[in-house]
Write a protein that holds these residues in place. Structure first.
Motif, PDB file in Angstrom:
ATOM      1  N   CYS A   1      -1.702   8.791 -16.691  1.00  0.00           N
ATOM      2  CA  CYS A   1      -0.313   8.693 -16.219  1.00  0.00           C
ATOM      3  C   CYS A   1      -0.143   9.117 -14.762  1.00  0.00           C
ATOM      4  O   CYS A   1       0.501   8.419 -13.993  1.00  0.00           O
ATOM      5  N   ILE A   2      -0.727  10.268 -14.391  1.00  0.00           N
ATOM      6  CA  ILE A   2      -0.480  10.747 -13.035  1.00  0.00           C
ATOM      7  C   ILE A   2      -1.346  10.008 -12.026  1.00  0.00           C
ATOM      8  O   ILE A   2      -0.844   9.387 -11.083  1.00  0.00           O
ATOM      9  N   MET A   3      -2.682  10.013 -12.252  1.00  0.00           N
ATOM     10  CA  MET A   3      -3.544   9.288 -11.321  1.00  0.00           C
ATOM     11  C   MET A   3      -3.285   7.786 -11.402  1.00  0.00           C
ATOM     12  O   MET A   3      -3.337   7.079 -10.403  1.00  0.00           O
ATOM     13  N   GLY A   4      -3.006   7.298 -12.598  1.00  0.00           N
ATOM     14  CA  GLY A   4      -2.719   5.868 -12.758  1.00  0.00           C
ATOM     15  C   GLY A   4      -1.563   5.451 -11.864  1.00  0.00           C
ATOM     16  O   GLY A   4      -1.615   4.420 -11.185  1.00  0.00           O
ATOM     17  N   PHE A   5      -0.530   6.266 -11.838  1.00  0.00           N
ATOM     18  CA  PHE A   5       0.632   5.975 -10.996  1.00  0.00           C
ATOM     19  C   PHE A   5       0.238   6.018  -9.516  1.00  0.00           C
ATOM     20  O   PHE A   5       0.561   5.104  -8.746  1.00  0.00           O
ATOM     21  N   ILE A   6      -0.506   7.053  -9.126  1.00  0.00           N
ATOM     22  CA  ILE A   6      -0.888   7.178  -7.715  1.00  0.00           C
ATOM     23  C   ILE A   6      -1.774   6.005  -7.287  1.00  0.00           C
ATOM     24  O   ILE A   6      -1.572   5.412  -6.216  1.00  0.00           O
ATOM     25  N   VAL A   7      -2.722   5.636  -8.148  1.00  0.00           N
ATOM     26  CA  VAL A   7      -3.597   4.504  -7.829  1.00  0.00           C
ATOM     27  C   VAL A   7      -2.794   3.218  -7.681  1.00  0.00           C
ATOM     28  O   VAL A   7      -3.014   2.426  -6.759  1.00  0.00           O
ATOM     29  N   MET A   8      -1.803   3.009  -8.562  1.00  0.00           N
ATOM     30  CA  MET A   8      -1.005   1.788  -8.465  1.00  0.00           C
ATOM     31  C   MET A   8      -0.193   1.758  -7.171  1.00  0.00           C
ATOM     32  O   MET A   8      -0.076   0.720  -6.524  1.00  0.00           O
ATOM     33  N   VAL A   9       0.366   2.917  -6.805  1.00  0.00           N
ATOM     34  CA  VAL A   9       1.120   2.972  -5.547  1.00  0.00           C
ATOM     35  C   VAL A   9       0.195   2.602  -4.385  1.00  0.00           C
ATOM     36  O   VAL A   9       0.553   1.814  -3.504  1.00  0.00           O
ATOM     37  N   PHE A  10      -1.027   3.145  -4.419  1.00  0.00           N
ATOM     38  CA  PHE A  10      -1.985   2.854  -3.349  1.00  0.00           C
ATOM     39  C   PHE A  10      -2.336   1.357  -3.323  1.00  0.00           C
ATOM     40  O   PHE A  10      -2.347   0.737  -2.253  1.00  0.00           O
ATOM     41  N   LEU A  11      -2.587   0.772  -4.481  1.00  0.00           N
ATOM     42  CA  LEU A  11      -2.924  -0.657  -4.527  1.00  0.00           C
ATOM     43  C   LEU A  11      -1.761  -1.519  -4.043  1.00  0.00           C
ATOM     44  O   LEU A  11      -1.958  -2.481  -3.291  1.00  0.00           O
ATOM     45  N   VAL A  12      -0.553  -1.173  -4.464  1.00  0.00           N
ATOM     46  CA  VAL A  12       0.611  -1.941  -4.012  1.00  0.00           C
ATOM     47  C   VAL A  12       0.734  -1.833  -2.493  1.00  0.00           C
ATOM     48  O   VAL A  12       1.013  -2.821  -1.808  1.00  0.00           O
ATOM     49  N   TYR A  13       0.461  -0.624  -1.987  1.00  0.00           N
ATOM     50  CA  TYR A  13       0.494  -0.450  -0.534  1.00  0.00           C
ATOM     51  C   TYR A  13      -0.501  -1.379   0.149  1.00  0.00           C
ATOM     52  O   TYR A  13      -0.175  -2.070   1.119  1.00  0.00           O
ATOM     53  N   LEU A  14      -1.733  -1.425  -0.365  1.00  0.00           N
ATOM     54  CA  LEU A  14      -2.755  -2.295   0.235  1.00  0.00           C
ATOM     55  C   LEU A  14      -2.310  -3.753   0.190  1.00  0.00           C
ATOM     56  O   LEU A  14      -2.444  -4.491   1.175  1.00  0.00           O
ATOM     57  N   VAL A  15      -1.784  -4.166  -0.970  1.00  0.00           N
ATOM     58  CA  VAL A  15      -1.360  -5.562  -1.109  1.00  0.00           C
ATOM     59  C   VAL A  15      -0.243  -5.883  -0.116  1.00  0.00           C
ATOM     60  O   VAL A  15      -0.282  -6.894   0.586  1.00  0.00           O
ATOM     61  N   VAL A  16       0.754  -4.992  -0.052  1.00  0.00           N
ATOM     62  CA  VAL A  16       1.879  -5.242   0.846  1.00  0.00           C
ATOM     63  C   VAL A  16       1.408  -5.291   2.298  1.00  0.00           C
ATOM     64  O   VAL A  16       1.806  -6.142   3.082  1.00  0.00           O
ATOM     65  N   LYS A  17       0.512  -4.369   2.633  1.00  0.00           N
ATOM     66  CA  LYS A  17       0.084  -4.231   4.024  1.00  0.00           C
ATOM     67  C   LYS A  17      -0.831  -5.389   4.459  1.00  0.00           C
ATOM     68  O   LYS A  17      -0.684  -5.926   5.549  1.00  0.00           O
ATOM     69  N   PHE A  18      -1.776  -5.760   3.599  1.00  0.00           N
ATOM     70  CA  PHE A  18      -2.821  -6.681   4.061  1.00  0.00           C
ATOM     71  C   PHE A  18      -2.783  -8.072   3.451  1.00  0.00           C
ATOM     72  O   PHE A  18      -3.383  -8.992   3.982  1.00  0.00           O
TER      73      PHE A  18
END
Lengths: 480, 94
Positions: free
Chosen positions: B62-79
């Motif tokens: 739940c906690i790391m899963g959420f953080i990892v998803m935020v990071f992946l969404v960031y990468l997708v949005v950015k690149f």
């Protein structure tokens, strides 16, 4: 009367009212009443867009019912709640740019406008409007009841008095401002929700003596509370996973969420909304449900699940902070209600009345009818909420499932499958709603069919119906 | 492409790709969430290990899963995501 808690709450209601008046001023300058009242002229920026989605989506069940369930069931329910992180990115990516481009091309203002243009069928419009009205009534009633309970717990007013206060506040600013007021106030409320949950979480962790201590207390009471299987070990992996459909990816089919995917200004706003939305939804869901679990050792023995959050806030925080924090769930419910109210009235006024009864209506007439109808709707929901049914999440999730079963494939396949046609859409909606209601009844009596939530099977059945009927009556591929 | 069919709007190709990315993110999210919750979490509670006070299954799922998803969404949005105009007909731009 608990004035120290009540004053910040009333201050919030007042600020929201001012925002309604302000955005009404702006509306007078804009050219199309319909597009502005129901869609905010498609110019929402990233922050407002993300917050309005989070606030519309985060309703009474995420602030009262959900944490209440987590209080009883333990960390397993938090695991279930975290399926909702997907809504933050999935809806915007999947509907995304195509929906924005196509709805602009169609000049669609509501979800039904889109379906009408795409399928060219009166039956599709009427079935859609009907299911929006029926299911959203259930969803709205759930929010009104939640709002009234919350005000009742805080103020000590009678249920009826609390309900009346809530209703007047919501109606006033929906009627005055329309979608723009709703979106802007949603953004304010989203921020209140975000900060409020963080403050409350910190308060509860301190009151519980730190996370380690809380976990030790939970294990001492019942070790099942810290497993994914719930306090009685009955929460199965299949059931919890089926919530990915109900509150995760299936949310694409919710009209109140889909309509937001038409309202962004440009691609840049959409990208920002993706980022902010994912963070805000995940953060609020994780925190609120954790608060529910953590509240257990701090304040044992709460009988009514919906009262866990108000009681724990008043227990662990100074009164005026509790007032501000409790504004968060109230904000969530108000913003859900106002969006739904607007959606129901747009379905009836714009999609049915103007389409089929009075296509030549002028601006003043449309405005009078829209505002009048929104007000009448509000009064009806108020009357329905006077004698509330027992369970709050239940009503809300029932509505969620029904809308998803009805709309997910007509929207998604309508956008991405060129052979999708009206026969498929009608079959899909009829099969989806019919099987959903049937399975829902079955589950109530005999326990969950195949151990999954009632929405799961109808979503698959309506997909099969959609494809089969589209292919049987195969026509020209559709070109946007 | 068959004769007589209009060429697909160039913006739709981008939109289709981004919709698929959305699905891929959701699939990854489900696997991560399920994988940690029902492996680490299916042990008897007395064998649990704890990270920052949380049971390990919960922390990772739940906690790391959420953080990892935020990071992946960031990468997708950015690149990955591309800006396209929504309003004007963009088909001649290519």
């Amino acid at each position: 009367m608990n004035w120290e808690v009540l004053v910040p709450l009333l201050a919030l209601l007042f600020v929201i009212f001012l925002i309604g008046i302000w955005s009404n001023r702006k509306m007078k300058q804009s050219s199309s009443f319909l597009s502005d009242y129901f869609l905010g002229s498609r110019e929402l920026g990233g922050l407002v867009l993300a917050m309005t989605m989070a606030a519309t989506y985060g309703s009474a069940s995420s602030f009262l019912g959900g944490p209440g369930a987590a209080y009883t069931i333990g960390l397993g329910w938090v695991l279930l709640a975290m399926t909702q992180v997907a809504t933050g990115y999935f809806v915007l990516l999947v509907l995304g740019k195509k929906f924005a481009i196509v709805t602009r091309k169609f000049k669609a203002v509501t979800l039904i406008d889109f379906l009408k243009e795409r399928y060219q069928s009166k039956s599709v419009v009427l079935i859609s409007a009907f299911s929006i009205v029926v299911f959203l009534f259930a969803a709205m009633a759930a929010q009104w009841i939640g709002g009234a309970y919350l005000i009742q717990t805080v103020t000590g007013l009678s249920y009826l008095g609390a309900l009346f206060l809530f209703a007047v506040a919501v109606l006033l600013y929906v009627i005055i401002g329309g979608f723009r007021a709703v979106a802007v106030t949603d953004a304010t409320q989203g921020i209140i929700m975000f900060v409020g949950t963080l403050v409350l979480l910190i308060g509860v962790v301190i009151a519980g003596g730190g996370i380690d201590q809380i976990m030790t207390d939970l294990v001492t009471e019942n070790p099942n509370l810290v497993t994914p299987y719930g306090h009685d070990g009955q929460l199965t992996a299949a059931y919890v996973t089926s919530f990915w459909i109900l509150v995760g990816v299936g949310v694409v089919g919710l009209p109140q969420v889909a309509v937001r995917a038409m309202s962004y200004r440009d691609a840049r706003s959409m990208h920002r909304a993706l980022m902010i939305g994912t963070i805000v939804v995940g953060f609020i869901m994780l925190n609120m449900h954790l608060i529910g679990v953590f509240a257990r050792p701090v304040l044992p023995g709460i009988e009514v699940a919906d009262q866990v959050i108000p009681l724990i806030a008043m227990e662990t925080l100074p009164p005026w902070v509790a007032g501000i924090v409790l504004a968060a769930p109230l904000a969530a419910m108000m913003s859900t209600v106002d969006s739904l109210l607007l959606l129901v009235s747009s379905s009836v006024v714009k999609d049915v009345y103007i389409n089929y009864f009075k296509p030549d209506a002028n601006r003043a007439h449309v405005k009078r009818v829209s505002i009048g109808f929104t007000a009448i709707l509000g009064v009806i929901v108020f009357l329905l909420s006077i004698n509330p049914p027992e369970l709050l999440i239940y009503l809300n999730l029932f509505a969620f499932g029904g809308l998803e079963a009805a709309f997910i494939w007509p929207i998604v396949l309508g956008l991405y499958w060129k052979y999708a046609n009206k026969h498929g859409a009608i079959a899909s909606m009829v099969v989806g709603i019919g099987s959903y209601i049937a399975i829902h009844q079955y589950n109530d009596t005999y326990g969950n069919l195949f151990g999954v939530h009632a929405v799961t099977i109808p979503v698959f059945l309506s997909l099969i119906a959609f494809i089969t009927f589209s292919l049987i009556f195969k026509k020209e591929p559709y070109q946007f | 492409m068959p004769k007589g069919e209009k060429r697909t709007d160039w913006r739709f190709r981008i939109a289709h790709r981004e919709a698929l990315i959305g699905c891929a993110l959701a699939v990854f999210n489900i696997i991560w969430w399920y994988g940690f919750a029902y492996t680490l979490g299916s042990k008897p509670p007395e064998d649990y290990t704890y990270i920052f006070g949380f049971p390990a299954w919960f922390f990772w799922s739940c906690i790391m899963g959420f953080i990892v998803m935020v990071f992946l969404v960031y990468l997708v949005v950015k690149f990955v995501l591309k800006e396209v105009p929504f309003d004007e007909e963009g088909s001649d731009e290519r």
